[in-house]
Design an enzyme around this catalytic site. Structure first.
Site, PDB file in Angstrom:
ATOM      1  N   ASP A 103       1.052  -8.797  -1.790  1.00 32.13           N
ATOM      2  CA  ASP A 103      -0.267  -8.312  -1.367  1.00 32.13           C
ATOM      3  C   ASP A 103      -1.317  -9.312  -1.819  1.00 32.13           C
ATOM      4  OD1 ASP A 103      -1.075  -5.078  -0.612  1.00 32.13           O
ATOM      5  OD2 ASP A 103      -2.690  -6.487  -1.059  1.00 32.13           O
ATOM      6  N   GLY A 131       0.806  -1.226   0.000  1.00 28.23           N
ATOM      7  CA  GLY A 131       0.000   0.000   0.000  1.00 28.23           C
ATOM      8  C   GLY A 131       0.832   1.266   0.000  1.00 28.23           C
ATOM      9  N   TYR A 132       0.278   2.309   0.603  1.00 26.58           N
ATOM     10  CA  TYR A 132       0.924   3.628   0.610  1.00 26.58           C
ATOM     11  C   TYR A 132       2.225   3.631   1.414  1.00 26.58           C
ATOM     12  CZ  TYR A 132      -2.896   5.802  -1.853  1.00 26.58           C
ATOM     13  OH  TYR A 132      -3.791   6.134  -2.834  1.00 26.58           O
ATOM     14  N   ARG A 146      -7.964  26.505   2.135  1.00 26.64           N
ATOM     15  CA  ARG A 146      -6.528  26.254   2.311  1.00 26.64           C
ATOM     16  C   ARG A 146      -5.701  27.536   2.334  1.00 26.64           C
ATOM     17  NH1 ARG A 146      -5.211  20.894   3.699  1.00 26.64           N
ATOM     18  NH2 ARG A 146      -6.722  19.553   2.704  1.00 26.64           N
ATOM     19  N   THR A 200      -4.352  -1.146   9.277  1.00 28.20           N
ATOM     20  CA  THR A 200      -4.814  -1.337  10.666  1.00 28.20           C
ATOM     21  C   THR A 200      -5.933  -0.323  10.955  1.00 28.20           C
ATOM     22  OG1 THR A 200      -3.011   0.148  11.345  1.00 28.20           O
ATOM     23  CG2 THR A 200      -2.616  -2.197  11.585  1.00 28.20           C
ATOM     24  N   CYS A 208      -4.591   8.132   8.815  1.00 29.55           N
ATOM     25  CA  CYS A 208      -3.969   7.789  10.106  1.00 29.55           C
ATOM     26  C   CYS A 208      -4.287   8.676  11.302  1.00 29.55           C
ATOM     27  CB  CYS A 208      -2.467   7.690   9.918  1.00 29.55           C
ATOM     28  SG  CYS A 208      -2.059   6.310   8.844  1.00 29.55           S
TER      29      CYS A 208
HETATM   30  P1  NAD Z   1      -2.934   0.401   2.689  1.00 29.54           P
HETATM   31  O1  NAD Z   1      -4.341   0.014   2.938  1.00 29.54           O
HETATM   32  O2  NAD Z   1      -2.604   1.354   1.591  1.00 29.54           O
HETATM   33  O3  NAD Z   1      -2.075  -0.940   2.379  1.00 29.54           O
HETATM   34  C1  NAD Z   1      -2.169  -2.109   3.131  1.00 29.54           C
HETATM   35  C2  NAD Z   1      -2.121  -3.309   2.179  1.00 29.54           C
HETATM   36  O4  NAD Z   1      -1.998  -4.515   2.924  1.00 29.54           O
HETATM   37  C3  NAD Z   1      -3.379  -3.475   1.326  1.00 29.54           C
HETATM   38  O5  NAD Z   1      -3.053  -3.391  -0.053  1.00 29.54           O
HETATM   39  C4  NAD Z   1      -3.914  -4.875   1.712  1.00 29.54           C
HETATM   40  O6  NAD Z   1      -4.468  -5.595   0.617  1.00 29.54           O
HETATM   41  C5  NAD Z   1      -2.643  -5.557   2.206  1.00 29.54           C
HETATM   42  N1  NAD Z   1      -2.878  -6.716   3.078  1.00 29.54           N
HETATM   43  C6  NAD Z   1      -3.708  -6.805   4.155  1.00 29.54           C
HETATM   44  N2  NAD Z   1      -3.620  -8.031   4.698  1.00 29.54           N
HETATM   45  C7  NAD Z   1      -2.726  -8.740   3.959  1.00 29.54           C
HETATM   46  C8  NAD Z   1      -2.213 -10.078   4.029  1.00 29.54           C
HETATM   47  N3  NAD Z   1      -2.578 -10.909   4.991  1.00 29.54           N
HETATM   48  N4  NAD Z   1      -1.320 -10.464   3.086  1.00 29.54           N
HETATM   49  C9  NAD Z   1      -0.933  -9.626   2.107  1.00 29.54           C
HETATM   50  N5  NAD Z   1      -1.379  -8.343   1.999  1.00 29.54           N
HETATM   51  C10 NAD Z   1      -2.258  -7.909   2.911  1.00 29.54           C
HETATM   52  O7  NAD Z   1      -2.352   0.911   4.061  1.00 29.54           O
HETATM   53  P2  NAD Z   1      -1.137   1.944   4.277  1.00 29.54           P
HETATM   54  O8  NAD Z   1      -1.608   3.337   4.120  1.00 29.54           O
HETATM   55  O9  NAD Z   1       0.021   1.461   3.491  1.00 29.54           O
HETATM   56  O10 NAD Z   1      -0.866   1.739   5.835  1.00 29.54           O
HETATM   57  C11 NAD Z   1      -0.286   0.548   6.318  1.00 29.54           C
HETATM   58  C12 NAD Z   1       0.086   0.761   7.773  1.00 29.54           C
HETATM   59  O11 NAD Z   1       1.080   1.792   7.875  1.00 29.54           O
HETATM   60  C13 NAD Z   1      -1.056   1.210   8.686  1.00 29.54           C
HETATM   61  O12 NAD Z   1      -0.884   0.617   9.950  1.00 29.54           O
HETATM   62  C14 NAD Z   1      -0.865   2.709   8.797  1.00 29.54           C
HETATM   63  O13 NAD Z   1      -1.362   3.210  10.008  1.00 29.54           O
HETATM   64  C15 NAD Z   1       0.647   2.830   8.767  1.00 29.54           C
HETATM   65  N6  NAD Z   1       1.150   4.120   8.245  1.00 29.54           N
HETATM   66  C16 NAD Z   1       0.583   4.684   7.145  1.00 29.54           C
HETATM   67  C17 NAD Z   1       1.104   5.866   6.624  1.00 29.54           C
HETATM   68  C18 NAD Z   1       0.495   6.524   5.414  1.00 29.54           C
HETATM   69  O14 NAD Z   1       0.895   7.637   5.104  1.00 29.54           O
HETATM   70  N7  NAD Z   1      -0.442   5.915   4.716  1.00 29.54           N
HETATM   71  C19 NAD Z   1       2.233   6.440   7.211  1.00 29.54           C
HETATM   72  C20 NAD Z   1       2.798   5.817   8.324  1.00 29.54           C
HETATM   73  C21 NAD Z   1       2.254   4.645   8.830  1.00 29.54           C
HETATM   74  C1  UGA Z   2       0.821  12.017   8.753  1.00 32.66           C
HETATM   75  C2  UGA Z   2       2.125  12.394   9.471  1.00 32.66           C
HETATM   76  O1  UGA Z   2       2.548  13.693   9.034  1.00 32.66           O
HETATM   77  C3  UGA Z   2       3.218  11.374   9.186  1.00 32.66           C
HETATM   78  O2  UGA Z   2       4.390  11.683   9.935  1.00 32.66           O
HETATM   79  C4  UGA Z   2       2.707   9.984   9.568  1.00 32.66           C
HETATM   80  O3  UGA Z   2       3.684   9.002   9.248  1.00 32.66           O
HETATM   81  C5  UGA Z   2       1.423   9.689   8.819  1.00 32.66           C
HETATM   82  O4  UGA Z   2       0.439  10.705   9.129  1.00 32.66           O
HETATM   83  C6  UGA Z   2       0.798   8.377   9.203  1.00 32.66           C
HETATM   84  O5  UGA Z   2       1.074   7.830  10.240  1.00 32.66           O
HETATM   85  O6  UGA Z   2      -0.032   7.973   8.385  1.00 32.66           O
HETATM   86  P1  UGA Z   2      -0.122  12.258   6.283  1.00 32.66           P
HETATM   87  O7  UGA Z   2      -1.431  11.971   6.917  1.00 32.66           O
HETATM   88  O8  UGA Z   2       0.256  11.467   5.101  1.00 32.66           O
HETATM   89  O9  UGA Z   2       1.065  12.072   7.357  1.00 32.66           O
HETATM   90  O10 UGA Z   2      -0.042  13.796   5.854  1.00 32.66           O
HETATM   91  P2  UGA Z   2       0.134  15.167   6.684  1.00 32.66           P
HETATM   92  O11 UGA Z   2       1.016  16.044   5.918  1.00 32.66           O
HETATM   93  O12 UGA Z   2       0.479  14.929   8.090  1.00 32.66           O
HETATM   94  O13 UGA Z   2      -1.331  15.776   6.594  1.00 32.66           O
HETATM   95  C7  UGA Z   2      -2.422  15.208   7.291  1.00 32.66           C
HETATM   96  C8  UGA Z   2      -3.608  16.136   7.198  1.00 32.66           C
HETATM   97  O14 UGA Z   2      -3.385  17.313   7.953  1.00 32.66           O
HETATM   98  C9  UGA Z   2      -3.905  16.597   5.773  1.00 32.66           C
HETATM   99  O15 UGA Z   2      -5.295  16.623   5.577  1.00 32.66           O
HETATM  100  C10 UGA Z   2      -3.318  17.997   5.732  1.00 32.66           C
HETATM  101  O16 UGA Z   2      -3.934  18.827   4.784  1.00 32.66           O
HETATM  102  C11 UGA Z   2      -3.591  18.457   7.147  1.00 32.66           C
HETATM  103  N1  UGA Z   2      -2.666  19.525   7.592  1.00 32.66           N
HETATM  104  C12 UGA Z   2      -1.338  19.287   7.699  1.00 32.66           C
HETATM  105  C13 UGA Z   2      -3.186  20.762   7.929  1.00 32.66           C
HETATM  106  O17 UGA Z   2      -4.413  20.995   7.844  1.00 32.66           O
HETATM  107  N2  UGA Z   2      -2.334  21.745   8.365  1.00 32.66           N
HETATM  108  C14 UGA Z   2      -0.991  21.525   8.479  1.00 32.66           C
HETATM  109  O18 UGA Z   2      -0.279  22.474   8.885  1.00 32.66           O
HETATM  110  C15 UGA Z   2      -0.484  20.274   8.135  1.00 32.66           C
END
Ligand code: NAD
Ligand code: UGA
Length: 461
Positions: free
Chosen positions: A37, A14-15, A439, A95, A278
């Site tokens: 995946d 994922g992301y 914004r 999660t 998140c």
């Molecule tokens: P996401 O939904 O984009 O990706 C997760 C992927 O895992 C999905 O494609 C799903 O199909 C796959 N998956 C689930 N169960 C599986 C299995 N048993 N085997 C194989 N694949 C499986 O999620 P994400 O945004 O990448 O986030 C993942 C984790 O990282 C979360 O816990 C999130 O809180 C954390 N996180 C996310 C960000 C962010 O910016 N998105 C930043 C920091 C941390």
């Molecule tokens: C956020 C954290 O910044 C990351 O460090 C973390 O890893 C991630 O969550 C995660 O755990 O998923 P993200 O959600 O991708 O990252 O993007 P941000 O830049 O934090 O923005 C989150 C939201 O807050 C957006 O909607 C953004 O527009 C808003 N935001 C951000 C504001 O409204 N004002 C700000 O000054 C900054």
């Protein structure tokens, strides 16, 4: 002696999994990185020869995938095989907040984590380091260890080390964040396992930036970092409302307070409320943990950060209705931007979702434009129904979204919205015409000179 890593498997493309593994592969040519995946469409798109169709849009990501895919970066649905050949396995699955049962609406749903741990337990061979990359409640490593070791047959030679390595990347700047992180956090108990992961990061990150802690500090630091970041946004958004009624300007206030180095200038941008997958989920998780440990005052404190965020979204809808003489029924409104922030195609928890839903309930006719989010994604997020037909359309052309509109509402800070041609827009809209900028990115003077009425969050004069 540290454990030599030659094969990495990342569960979850994922992301986080996709960009993180791309950066590891780009910096560690001696390691084979296999991202797996269960979602076949996602994997097919990661393997697309048209690099503009990768499932995750991040500046700089397509270039890395182009450089490393098929060499030491591979995307596949064969989870079991790739687990079996891995020395190190990252769990990077989703999660989300639990929707039903105990803890519904607050606790994280760990079913994908549990499933991954069971697969690792079954298919891994020999000594394996399991890295928690997903964001998890404190003490989840304990659960993972129990699952990994629970089904173990003592004679099969399997050995596991669980370490926590939360990810701090933000979407839209993921490649830069991964390449130049403020810190890398590794929590664990086994020095060799920690060293093995540290050695991977040392290929491109200085040692001083790598912080090692115990497992629980690492897990809790991730939730706390997100809670603190989100808290700043709710703080500035709450003050934006006070600015509007007093004649103060939130942008000026943000600069004035941000120049105090104890406060700092980052994360003080006012907006329509934070979105993304998140912040909300992680704070809810923190609230749940606090309630579980009977720390109700602490739980109430963090809950307020979420309450203010929801209130800010509602406030924007009310403001728009008020500016358009108390009713928007049958009125056309152009929505510019649907992603939760710029430079990503991610729409999870985007404030645009709640606001668009509320505007549709008020009877408005929305025309939505976003440069990176497609119409199917927008319709899915808005739970498109037959009855919406006259109330919702999307367009691939920015200016088409403004045609005959009474108001345009800027929801995402895309670069192209900073340079809108207000003279053109003004001739296309119905009079009196409004631009509502959630914004604070437009040139107010230019918009006013073109005959438009302007409202910014936190600036109402
Ligand atoms: P996401 O939904 O984009 O990706 C997760 C992927 O895992 C999905 O494609 C799903 O199909 C796959 N998956 C689930 N169960 C599986 C299995 N048993 N085997 C194989 N694949 C499986 O999620 P994400 O945004 O990448 O986030 C993942 C984790 O990282 C979360 O816990 C999130 O809180 C954390 N996180 C996310 C960000 C962010 O910016 N998105 C930043 C920091 C941390
Ligand atoms: C956020 C954290 O910044 C990351 O460090 C973390 O890893 C991630 O969550 C995660 O755990 O998923 P993200 O959600 O991708 O990252 O993007 P941000 O830049 O934090 O923005 C989150 C939201 O807050 C957006 O909607 C953004 O527009 C808003 N935001 C951000 C504001 O409204 N004002 C700000 O000054 C900054």
């Amino acid at each position: 002696m540290s454990i030599d890593i030659k094969q990495i498997c990342c569960i979850g493309a994922g992301y986080v999994g996709g960009p993180t593994m791309a950066v590891i592969a780009d910096n560690c040519h001696h390691i084979q990185v296999n991202v797996v995946d269960i979602n076949k469409t996602r994997i097919t798109n990661w393997n697309n020869d048209d690099f503009s169709k990768l499932p995750v849009y991040e500046p700089g990501l397509a270039e890395i995938v182009k450089r490393r895919r098929g060499i030491n970066l591979h995307f596949s649905c064969d989870v079991n095989h790739n687990i079996s050949i891995a020395d190190m396995i990252f769990i990077s699955v989703n999660t989300p907040t639990k929707l039903k049962g105990i803890g519904a609406g607050q606790a994280s749903d760990l079913k994908w984590i549990e499933e991954s741990a069971r697969q690792i337990s079954k298919y891994s061979k020999g000594e394996t380091i399991v890295v928690e990359k997903s964001t998890l409640p404190v003490k989840t490593a304990e659960t993972i260890k129990l699952i990994l070791n629970g089904s173990k047959d003592k004679s099969d030679g399997k050995k596991f080390h669980v370490i926590s390595n939360p990810e701090f990347l933000a979407e839209g700047s993921a490649i830069d964040d991964l390449s130049h992180p403020d810190r890398v956090l590794i929590g664990g108990e086994n020095d060799q396992a920690i060293k093995a992961l540290e050695n991977i990061y040392l290929n491109w990150i200085n040692k001083e930036k790598i912080l090692t802690t115990n497992l629980w500090s690492s897990e809790l630091s991730k939730l706390t970092a997100n809670a603190f970041l989100a808290q700043r946004i709710s703080s500035i958004n709450s003050i934006s409302a006070l600015c509007e009624v007093t004649g103060a300007n939130i942008n000026e206030v943000a600069i004035a307070i941000g120049m105090d180095h104890r406060i700092g200038s980052k994360f003080l941008k006012v907006g329509p409320g934070f979105g993304g997958s998140c912040f909300k989920k992680d704070i809810l998780n923190l609230v749940y943990l606090c309630r579980y440990y009977n720390l109700n005052e602490v739980a109430d404190y963090w809950q307020k950060v979420i309450d203010i965020n929801f209130w800010q979204q509602k406030r924007i809808t009310h403001k728009l209705v008020k500016k358009l003489f108390g009713t928007i029924s049958g009125k056309k409104i152009g929505i510019l931007g649907f992603a939760f922030k710029a430079n990503t195609n991610d729409t999870r928890e985007s404030p645009a979702i709640q606001i668009c839903k509320d505007l549709i309930i008020e009877g408005a006719e929305l025309r939505i434009y976003d440069p990176k989010v497609n119409n199917l994604q927008i319709e899915k997020e808005l739970d498109f129904k037959e009855s919406f037909t006259n109330h919702l359309s999307t367009t691939a052309n920015l200016y088409e979204a403004c045609l005959d509109a009474d108001a345009i509402l800027i929801m995402t800070e895309w670069e192209e919205f900073k340079r809108l041609d207000f003279t053109k827009i003004s001739t296309m809209m119905r009079k009196p015409s409004w631009v509502l900028d959630t914004r604070n990115i437009i040139d107010r003077k230019k918009a006013k000179d073109a005959g438009l009425n302007v409202w910014n969050v936190g600036v109402d004069y």
